[in-house]
Design an enzyme around this catalytic site. Structure first.
Site, PDB file in Angstrom:
ATOM      1  N   ARG A  29       0.825  -1.200   0.000  1.00  0.00           N
ATOM      2  CA  ARG A  29       0.000   0.000   0.000  1.00  0.00           C
ATOM      3  C   ARG A  29       0.864   1.257   0.000  1.00  0.00           C
ATOM      4  O   ARG A  29       1.872   1.327   0.692  1.00  0.00           O
ATOM      5  CB  ARG A  29      -0.909   0.051   1.237  1.00  0.00           C
ATOM      6  N   GLU A  30       0.440   2.237  -0.777  1.00  0.00           N
ATOM      7  CA  GLU A  30       1.016   3.571  -0.734  1.00  0.00           C
ATOM      8  C   GLU A  30       0.107   4.394   0.169  1.00  0.00           C
ATOM      9  O   GLU A  30      -1.099   4.478  -0.075  1.00  0.00           O
ATOM     10  CB  GLU A  30       1.079   4.172  -2.130  1.00  0.00           C
ATOM     11  N   ALA A  68     -10.944  25.963   7.379  1.00  0.00           N
ATOM     12  CA  ALA A  68     -10.214  24.783   7.858  1.00  0.00           C
ATOM     13  C   ALA A  68      -8.725  25.005   7.718  1.00  0.00           C
ATOM     14  O   ALA A  68      -8.282  25.813   6.902  1.00  0.00           O
ATOM     15  CB  ALA A  68     -10.626  23.544   7.056  1.00  0.00           C
ATOM     16  N   GLU A  85      -8.060  29.357  12.501  1.00  0.00           N
ATOM     17  CA  GLU A  85      -8.419  29.249  11.083  1.00  0.00           C
ATOM     18  C   GLU A  85      -9.650  30.073  10.733  1.00  0.00           C
ATOM     19  O   GLU A  85      -9.709  30.684   9.673  1.00  0.00           O
ATOM     20  CB  GLU A  85      -8.609  27.788  10.686  1.00  0.00           C
ATOM     21  N   PRO A 107      -9.726   6.946   3.908  1.00  0.00           N
ATOM     22  CA  PRO A 107      -8.909   5.979   4.646  1.00  0.00           C
ATOM     23  C   PRO A 107      -8.255   4.891   3.798  1.00  0.00           C
ATOM     24  O   PRO A 107      -7.344   4.225   4.269  1.00  0.00           O
ATOM     25  CB  PRO A 107      -9.886   5.392   5.658  1.00  0.00           C
ATOM     26  N   GLY A 108      -8.659   4.742   2.548  1.00  0.00           N
ATOM     27  CA  GLY A 108      -7.982   3.799   1.671  1.00  0.00           C
ATOM     28  C   GLY A 108      -6.699   4.351   1.099  1.00  0.00           C
ATOM     29  O   GLY A 108      -5.917   3.626   0.480  1.00  0.00           O
ATOM     30  N   GLU A 128      -7.669  36.794   5.474  1.00  0.00           N
ATOM     31  CA  GLU A 128      -6.367  36.834   4.816  1.00  0.00           C
ATOM     32  C   GLU A 128      -6.555  37.047   3.316  1.00  0.00           C
ATOM     33  O   GLU A 128      -7.624  36.749   2.757  1.00  0.00           O
ATOM     34  CB  GLU A 128      -5.558  35.577   5.126  1.00  0.00           C
TER      35      GLU A 128
END
Length: 175
Positions: A29-30, A68, A85, A107-108, A128
């Site tokens: 997995r990467e 965020a 933020e 999550p994969g 900003e």
């Protein structure tokens, strides 16, 4: 359950990419390692949702999102990041803050998690540079999620979680 081997193949300013090998030889997995983030559904006293519209290079379009940002200040709490933020991106100050939950974005592929908050906000200054602040009535923001016009996952989930809490009597108050 842990991989039998892990090799860092890339480290950038924000992300790291690991290649993991598991006991099953076909299971390689990467995994993108991410520091995590806080995201805030910011609402004024008169139920205006405060959003930002910004260009997102990865998808090559301007997205309508809740404020965020990543956890990048040493020792800063999740709540501190959320408050920072909101003020940086919108020019609003958080009056009250309540946890909505946590999501794992993909999550994969990545361990990125985003802590979601609901905040009551009031004007405090200027956002900003480069941030377009958009205020929408609550019902309009909710409709944009249902219509697919708001496609950013953290934004859609935060709005839907807040709506679900609203139906069960939970309010934005608290800290």
């Amino acid at each position: 359950m842990l991989p039998v081997a892990s090799e860092e193949v890339f480290r950038g300013r924000l992300l790291r990419l690991d290649v993991e090998r598991w006991a099953d030889p076909d299971r390689i997995r990467e995994v993108v390692r991410h520091p995590g983030a806080a995201a805030v559904l910011a609402m004024t006293r008169d139920r205006q949702v405060v959003l930002v519209r910004q260009f997102r290079e990865a998808v090559r379009e301007r997205m309508l999102e809740i404020p965020a940002g990543i956890y990048d200040e040493p020792g800063e709490t999740t709540e501190g990041t959320a408050r920072r933020e909101v003020e940086e991106e919108t020019g609003y100050r958080v009056v009250s803050l309540r946890t909505l939950g946590r999501i794992h974005t993909t999550p994969g592929l990545t361990d990125e998690r985003i802590d979601l908050f609901l905040a009551e906000v009031e004007p405090a200054g200027k956002p900003e540079d480069g941030m377009e602040v958009v205020e929408l009535p609550w019902d309009e923001a909710l409709a944009l999620v249902h219509e697919g016009e708001i496609s950013d996952a953290k934004t859609a989930v935060a709005i839907l979680l807040a709506r679900a809490r609203q139906e069960t009597g939970t309010t934005a108050g608290g800290s």
